[in-house]
Design a protein around this motif. Structure first.
Motif, short mmCIF file in Angstrom:
data_model
loop_
_atom_site.label_atom_id
_atom_site.label_comp_id
_atom_site.label_asym_id
_atom_site.label_seq_id
_atom_site.Cartn_x
_atom_site.Cartn_y
_atom_site.Cartn_z
N ALA A 83 0.96 -1.28 0.02
CA ALA A 83 0.07 -0.05 -0.05
C ALA A 83 0.92 1.33 0.00
CB ALA A 83 -0.88 -0.20 1.00
N PHE A 84 2.10 1.24 0.79
CA PHE A 84 3.05 2.29 0.82
C PHE A 84 3.63 2.63 -0.70
CE2 PHE A 84 7.52 3.50 1.10
CZ PHE A 84 7.28 4.87 1.53
N VAL A 85 3.94 1.56 -1.34
CA VAL A 85 4.82 1.63 -2.69
C VAL A 85 3.60 2.17 -3.62
CG1 VAL A 85 5.82 0.34 -4.42
CG2 VAL A 85 6.25 -0.26 -2.22
N LEU A 86 2.28 1.69 -3.56
CA LEU A 86 1.38 1.95 -4.66
C LEU A 86 0.75 3.34 -4.20
CD1 LEU A 86 0.00 -1.21 -5.45
CD2 LEU A 86 1.41 -0.11 -6.84
N GLY A 87 1.08 3.79 -3.08
CA GLY A 87 0.14 5.13 -2.61
C GLY A 87 -1.37 4.96 -2.46
N CYS A 88 -1.69 3.88 -1.93
CA CYS A 88 -3.18 3.61 -1.69
C CYS A 88 -3.48 2.73 -0.36
CB CYS A 88 -3.89 2.42 -2.82
SG CYS A 88 -2.84 0.87 -2.88
N SER A 89 -4.51 2.66 -0.01
CA SER A 89 -5.10 1.96 1.11
C SER A 89 -4.71 0.55 1.24
CB SER A 89 -6.48 2.37 1.37
OG SER A 89 -7.16 1.43 0.64
N THR A 90 -4.43 -0.21 2.39
CA THR A 90 -4.39 -1.64 2.33
C THR A 90 -5.75 -2.42 2.20
OG1 THR A 90 -5.36 -1.52 4.60
CG2 THR A 90 -2.96 -1.63 4.51
N LYS A 91 -7.02 -1.80 2.18
CA LYS A 91 -8.25 -2.22 1.57
C LYS A 91 -8.21 -2.44 0.18
CE LYS A 91 -13.29 -1.31 1.58
NZ LYS A 91 -14.22 -0.18 1.90
N ALA A 92 -7.54 -1.50 -0.54
CA ALA A 92 -7.37 -1.47 -1.83
C ALA A 92 -6.44 -2.71 -2.39
CB ALA A 92 -7.00 0.05 -2.74
N ILE A 93 -5.44 -2.84 -1.58
CA ILE A 93 -4.59 -3.99 -1.84
C ILE A 93 -5.36 -5.28 -1.53
CG2 ILE A 93 -2.39 -5.26 -1.12
CD1 ILE A 93 -1.96 -2.60 -2.74
N HIS A 94 -6.08 -5.40 -0.76
CA HIS A 94 -6.88 -6.77 -0.51
C HIS A 94 -7.72 -6.98 -1.68
CE1 HIS A 94 -5.22 -8.14 3.13
NE2 HIS A 94 -5.56 -6.72 3.73
N GLN A 95 -8.42 -5.91 -1.85
CA GLN A 95 -9.30 -5.85 -3.21
C GLN A 95 -8.52 -6.36 -4.62
OE1 GLN A 95 -11.09 -2.07 -3.38
NE2 GLN A 95 -12.79 -2.49 -1.90
N MET A 96 -7.46 -5.97 -4.96
CA MET A 96 -6.49 -6.39 -5.97
C MET A 96 -6.23 -7.95 -6.08
SD MET A 96 -4.18 -3.05 -7.18
CE MET A 96 -3.75 -2.60 -5.65
N ILE A 97 -6.01 -8.19 -4.69
CA ILE A 97 -5.74 -9.45 -4.40
C ILE A 97 -6.95 -10.51 -4.80
CG2 ILE A 97 -4.77 -11.10 -2.68
CD1 ILE A 97 -3.21 -9.18 -1.52
N ARG A 98 -8.07 -10.19 -4.02
CA ARG A 98 -9.26 -11.09 -4.27
C ARG A 98 -9.76 -11.07 -5.86
NH1 ARG A 98 -10.81 -8.72 0.71
NH2 ARG A 98 -11.88 -6.72 -0.56
N SER A 99 -9.59 -9.94 -6.55
CA SER A 99 -9.88 -9.87 -7.97
C SER A 99 -8.88 -10.68 -8.90
CB SER A 99 -10.26 -8.55 -8.28
OG SER A 99 -9.06 -7.62 -8.32
N GLY A 100 -7.69 -10.81 -8.24
CA GLY A 100 -6.60 -11.64 -9.29
C GLY A 100 -5.82 -10.55 -9.79
N ARG A 101 -6.02 -9.38 -9.71
CA ARG A 101 -5.15 -8.33 -10.42
C ARG A 101 -3.72 -8.28 -9.82
NH1 ARG A 101 -7.23 -2.59 -10.19
NH2 ARG A 101 -5.06 -2.32 -11.46
N LEU A 102 -3.74 -8.69 -8.45
CA LEU A 102 -2.25 -8.98 -7.75
C LEU A 102 -2.11 -10.25 -7.21
CD1 LEU A 102 0.06 -7.25 -6.94
CD2 LEU A 102 -1.23 -6.47 -4.86
N LYS A 103 -1.08 -11.10 -7.68
CA LYS A 103 -0.89 -11.98 -7.07
C LYS A 103 -0.08 -11.98 -5.69
CE LYS A 103 -0.71 -14.59 -11.48
NZ LYS A 103 0.43 -15.45 -12.37
#
Length: 202
Positions: A83-103
């Motif tokens: 989240a720090f590297v991408l400049g977004c929230s941890t919630k957004a990271i979890h959403q990307m993981i669930r959607s498969g965008r981020l492994k």
């Protein structure tokens, strides 16, 4: 060293004129000399203080940047690091993981790790399949007397002078051929050229 000479000088501290007894006298009196000395010492101390403050600020910033640098140098990132590297929230990271965008790899409960290379893949654009376009070559019709005008015909049809015809042919590189003394010029090209010139003149 004093002498009997009298020199008019300007005090380097107060700026007033005074009579000096030597060529190296800088101040009008002892008071100005002492005040100037105190001022120089004060300025020197302030300069040293500013230098120390700048050094202190650099050390403070280095301490602030240390956690950031540690994150940027890590190969395996936590959700918070990502989240720090991408400049977004941890919630957004979890959403990307669930959607498969981020492994990501779940080592155990609350121990998710993400490869830095996976984050970099988010910014790789898919390659577009561009099909090469075939170049279409226009086949020029062979010039004959049937598909050409003579210079006289052009001057009559378009109401122009012979000089303007020659100028148009040379400027537009209109196809032509000569037979004997007569010059034959492509009908299609000449009609197009004069049609465009009339349209531009409107």
């Amino acid at each position: 060293m004093s002498s009997n000479i009298s020199i008019t000088r300007i005090c380097e501290h107060c700026g007033q004129e005074f009579t000096a007894r030597t060529t190296v006298t800088r101040f009008c009196g002892d008071v100005c000399a002492k005040r100037d000395y105190k001022l120089r010492r004060k300025n020197a101390k302030q300069k040293i203080l500013k230098t120390k403050i700048l050094e202190s600020d650099k050390k403070t910033q280095a301490l602030r940047d240390e956690p950031k640098n540690l994150v940027l140098n890590k190969e395996f990132l936590t959700v918070k690091d990502s989240a720090f590297v991408l400049g977004c929230s941890t919630k957004a990271i979890h959403q990307m993981i669930r959607s498969g965008r981020l492994k990501a790899v779940n080592l155990s409960q609350r121990k998710t790790r993400i490869l830095r290379s996976e984050i970099q893949k988010l910014f790789v654009l898919p390659e577009l399949a561009v099909k090469p376009v075939k170049k279409v070559e226009l086949i020029e019709e062979p010039l004959t007397k049937a598909n050409c005008y003579t210079v006289e015909q052009i001057t009559t049809l378009f109401g122009v002078s012979r000089d303007s015809v020659y100028s148009m042919v040379n400027r537009k590189r209109i196809p032509k051929f000569q037979e004997g003394k007569e010059i034959y010029i492509s009908k299609n090209h000449i009609e197009k050229a004069y049609r465009l010139s009339k349209g531009a003149g409107k």
